[in-house]
Design an enzyme around this catalytic site. Structure first.
Site, PDB file in Angstrom:
ATOM      1  N   GLY A  60       0.822  -1.207   0.000  1.00 35.65           N
ATOM      2  CA  GLY A  60       0.000   0.000   0.000  1.00 35.65           C
ATOM      3  C   GLY A  60       0.860   1.263   0.000  1.00 35.65           C
ATOM      4  N   ALA A 102      -5.223  -2.303   5.519  1.00 37.60           N
ATOM      5  CA  ALA A 102      -6.624  -2.039   5.864  1.00 37.60           C
ATOM      6  C   ALA A 102      -7.429  -1.929   4.581  1.00 37.60           C
ATOM      7  CB  ALA A 102      -6.740  -0.727   6.642  1.00 37.60           C
ATOM      8  N   THR A 123      -6.785   5.982  12.389  1.00 35.08           N
ATOM      9  CA  THR A 123      -7.247   7.134  11.608  1.00 35.08           C
ATOM     10  C   THR A 123      -7.903   8.234  12.453  1.00 35.08           C
ATOM     11  OG1 THR A 123      -8.908   7.745   9.941  1.00 35.08           O
ATOM     12  CG2 THR A 123      -9.354   5.777  11.189  1.00 35.08           C
ATOM     13  N   TYR A 127     -16.146   3.127   7.920  1.00 35.80           N
ATOM     14  CA  TYR A 127     -14.684   2.993   7.981  1.00 35.80           C
ATOM     15  C   TYR A 127     -14.194   3.366   9.384  1.00 35.80           C
ATOM     16  CZ  TYR A 127      -9.778   4.411   7.226  1.00 35.80           C
ATOM     17  OH  TYR A 127      -8.413   4.583   7.325  1.00 35.80           O
TER      18      TYR A 127
HETATM   19  N1  LIG Z   1      -5.117   6.876   3.128  1.00 38.20           N
HETATM   20  C1  LIG Z   1      -5.437   7.735   4.103  1.00 38.20           C
HETATM   21  O1  LIG Z   1      -5.737   8.913   3.853  1.00 38.20           O
HETATM   22  C2  LIG Z   1      -5.403   7.284   5.543  1.00 38.20           C
HETATM   23  C3  LIG Z   1      -5.802   8.187   6.547  1.00 38.20           C
HETATM   24  C4  LIG Z   1      -5.747   7.787   7.886  1.00 38.20           C
HETATM   25  C5  LIG Z   1      -5.321   6.507   8.202  1.00 38.20           C
HETATM   26  N2  LIG Z   1      -4.975   5.632   7.219  1.00 38.20           N
HETATM   27  C6  LIG Z   1      -4.535   4.286   7.589  1.00 38.20           C
HETATM   28  O2  LIG Z   1      -3.186   4.135   7.162  1.00 38.20           O
HETATM   29  C7  LIG Z   1      -2.929   2.787   6.787  1.00 38.20           C
HETATM   30  C8  LIG Z   1      -2.306   2.762   5.413  1.00 38.20           C
HETATM   31  O3  LIG Z   1      -3.197   3.349   4.479  1.00 38.20           O
HETATM   32  P1  LIG Z   1      -2.839   3.421   2.918  1.00 38.20           P
HETATM   33  O4  LIG Z   1      -3.582   4.564   2.353  1.00 38.20           O
HETATM   34  O5  LIG Z   1      -1.372   3.295   2.732  1.00 38.20           O
HETATM   35  O6  LIG Z   1      -3.534   2.072   2.395  1.00 38.20           O
HETATM   36  P2  LIG Z   1      -3.638   1.536   0.904  1.00 38.20           P
HETATM   37  O7  LIG Z   1      -2.699   2.239  -0.008  1.00 38.20           O
HETATM   38  O8  LIG Z   1      -5.099   1.476   0.556  1.00 38.20           O
HETATM   39  O9  LIG Z   1      -3.103   0.040   1.057  1.00 38.20           O
HETATM   40  C9  LIG Z   1      -3.836  -0.899   1.783  1.00 38.20           C
HETATM   41  C10 LIG Z   1      -2.933  -2.056   2.109  1.00 38.20           C
HETATM   42  O10 LIG Z   1      -3.711  -3.006   2.861  1.00 38.20           O
HETATM   43  C11 LIG Z   1      -3.591  -4.266   2.244  1.00 38.20           C
HETATM   44  N3  LIG Z   1      -4.828  -5.020   2.448  1.00 38.20           N
HETATM   45  C12 LIG Z   1      -6.085  -4.644   2.111  1.00 38.20           C
HETATM   46  N4  LIG Z   1      -6.960  -5.617   2.441  1.00 38.20           N
HETATM   47  C13 LIG Z   1      -6.219  -6.636   2.985  1.00 38.20           C
HETATM   48  C14 LIG Z   1      -6.526  -7.905   3.503  1.00 38.20           C
HETATM   49  N5  LIG Z   1      -7.782  -8.371   3.539  1.00 38.20           N
HETATM   50  N6  LIG Z   1      -5.519  -8.674   3.970  1.00 38.20           N
HETATM   51  C15 LIG Z   1      -4.231  -8.241   3.937  1.00 38.20           C
HETATM   52  N7  LIG Z   1      -3.868  -7.033   3.471  1.00 38.20           N
HETATM   53  C16 LIG Z   1      -4.860  -6.240   2.987  1.00 38.20           C
HETATM   54  C17 LIG Z   1      -3.335  -4.004   0.765  1.00 38.20           C
HETATM   55  O11 LIG Z   1      -2.719  -5.131   0.181  1.00 38.20           O
HETATM   56  P3  LIG Z   1      -2.770  -5.416  -1.430  1.00 38.20           P
HETATM   57  O12 LIG Z   1      -2.496  -4.098  -2.102  1.00 38.20           O
HETATM   58  O13 LIG Z   1      -1.648  -6.409  -1.618  1.00 38.20           O
HETATM   59  O14 LIG Z   1      -4.122  -5.947  -1.740  1.00 38.20           O
HETATM   60  C18 LIG Z   1      -2.394  -2.793   0.873  1.00 38.20           C
HETATM   61  O15 LIG Z   1      -1.080  -3.219   1.127  1.00 38.20           O
HETATM   62  C19 LIG Z   1      -4.288   2.068   6.905  1.00 38.20           C
HETATM   63  O16 LIG Z   1      -4.334   1.405   8.134  1.00 38.20           O
HETATM   64  C20 LIG Z   1      -5.308   3.184   6.898  1.00 38.20           C
HETATM   65  O17 LIG Z   1      -6.467   2.829   7.601  1.00 38.20           O
HETATM   66  C21 LIG Z   1      -5.001   5.993   5.892  1.00 38.20           C
END
Ligand SMILES: NC(=O)c1ccc[n+]([C@@H]2O[C@H](COP(=O)([O-])OP(=O)(O)OC[C@H]3O[C@@H](n4cnc5c(N)ncnc54)[C@H](OP(=O)(O)O)[C@@H]3O)[C@@H](O)[C@H]2O)c1
Length: 283
Positions: A10, A60, A101, A125
């Protein structure tokens, strides 16, 4: 130190792999094809195989509107999946850092949220991540929960990229001006997470770039830095309806991060760094 990262494919996971390189630690990065959070046997197997000192759970189901449409999937990945990782950490003697988050809050406080403030999520979420926090605190009281917000960075779908793409073709872009938060650069967050792991952090820590803005203000800054001519127009959440409601104000107080003496740049400098990096890749 050996560290196992769930979610390494991710946006944040890629930044963690990049920032952790050459630091002398052994890093193992896994995506969903390597182990599905919903499968406790798979999770326990990969953790038992490497017996890491730390597990970093950055995986996630992060599609906020998707979670609203399919809350069962949100709960099974984000809440029960996180609990599966916490169980595996407990069984294998690993410490756990969980990425959470700002959306665990309802956005009505009107001042930066402290780690002691009560969770009250307003979308599926947020509820799934809030439930994960509750489960983790019960299974693994020593775990570290890092709440962050509004991520942007290389290797993922992020707001600056969306605005830059729209600005290529549209003379005018409408962006909501009634949701306020802190944009956060994945490389800055990853660097802070590494410091927290090294410090043996526990409990809740709020970690975002400094400062705050609305999505409209963020978009204005993106277009300004990129030197584009598109006009950004403010709109409201009532005009721009999406499946999931978002908190109106979800700024996280930096005091818990400052307690670890970790400094993180303001969001404007972080955005500038990201755009400069994009420029070097495209030129
Ligand atoms: N994006 C935001 O603005 C934001 C804001 C606040 C907090 N967060 C938190 O920060 C963290 C990282 O976010 P991000 O934006 O980097 O996420 P992202 O780019 O959407 O990547 C999600 C990751 O989770 C993995 N994943 C999804 N479903 C899964 C499952 N069932 N089993 C195992 N792995 C799974 C995906 O694997 P594959 O790609 O291999 O499927 C990917 O590596 C998360 O915990 C998110 O809740 C994000």
């Amino acid at each position: 130190m050996r560290v196992l990262i769930f979610g390494a494919t991710g946006m944040l996971g890629k930044a963690l792999l990049r920032q952790w390189k050459d630091k002398g630690d052994e890093i193992i990065g896994l995506g969903s094809a390597d182990a599905d959070l919903r499968n406790p046997d798979q999770i326990n197997k990969v953790v038992a195989a490497s017996k890491p000192d730390w597990l970093v759970l950055a995986a996630a189901y992060t599609d906020v509107d998707g979670c609203e449409i399919n809350p069962t999937l949100a709960t099974s990945v984000n809440a029960y999946g996180a609990a599966n990782v916490a169980q595996a950490a407990a069984s294998n003697g690993s410490r756990l850092l969980f990425v959470s988050t700002d959306y665990v809050f309802d956005g009505t406080k009107g001042a930066p949220y402290e780690v002691s403030d009560e969770r009250n999520p307003i979308n599926a979420y947020g509820r799934s991540k809030s439930e994960a926090e509750r489960k983790l605190a019960a299974i693994s009281p020593e775990c570290c929960i890092v709440r962050t917000s509004w991520l942007f960075g290389p290797g993922g779908k992020c707001f600056p990229d969306t605005i830059l793409k729209l600005a290529e073709t549209k003379p005018e872009i409408k962006v909501v001006n009634d949701q306020r938060g802190s944009p956060t650069y994945t490389l800055d967050l990853a660097a802070a997470i590494i410091k927290l792991v090294r410090a043996g952090a526990r409990g809740i820590v709020h970690c975002t770039n400094g400062g705050e803005c609305t999505w409209y203000e963020f978009a204005c800054e993106i277009v300004r830095h990129a030197g584009l001519n598109s006009r950004i127009r403010p709109t409201t959440s009532t005009e721009f309806v999406r499946p999931a409601e978002r908190p109106r104000y979800s700024v996280l107080s930096p005091s818990s991060l400052q307690a670890y003496a970790i400094n993180i740049p303001d969001w404007q400098s972080a955005l500038q760094a990201y755009l400069a990096e994009k420029q070097t890749f495209t030129s």
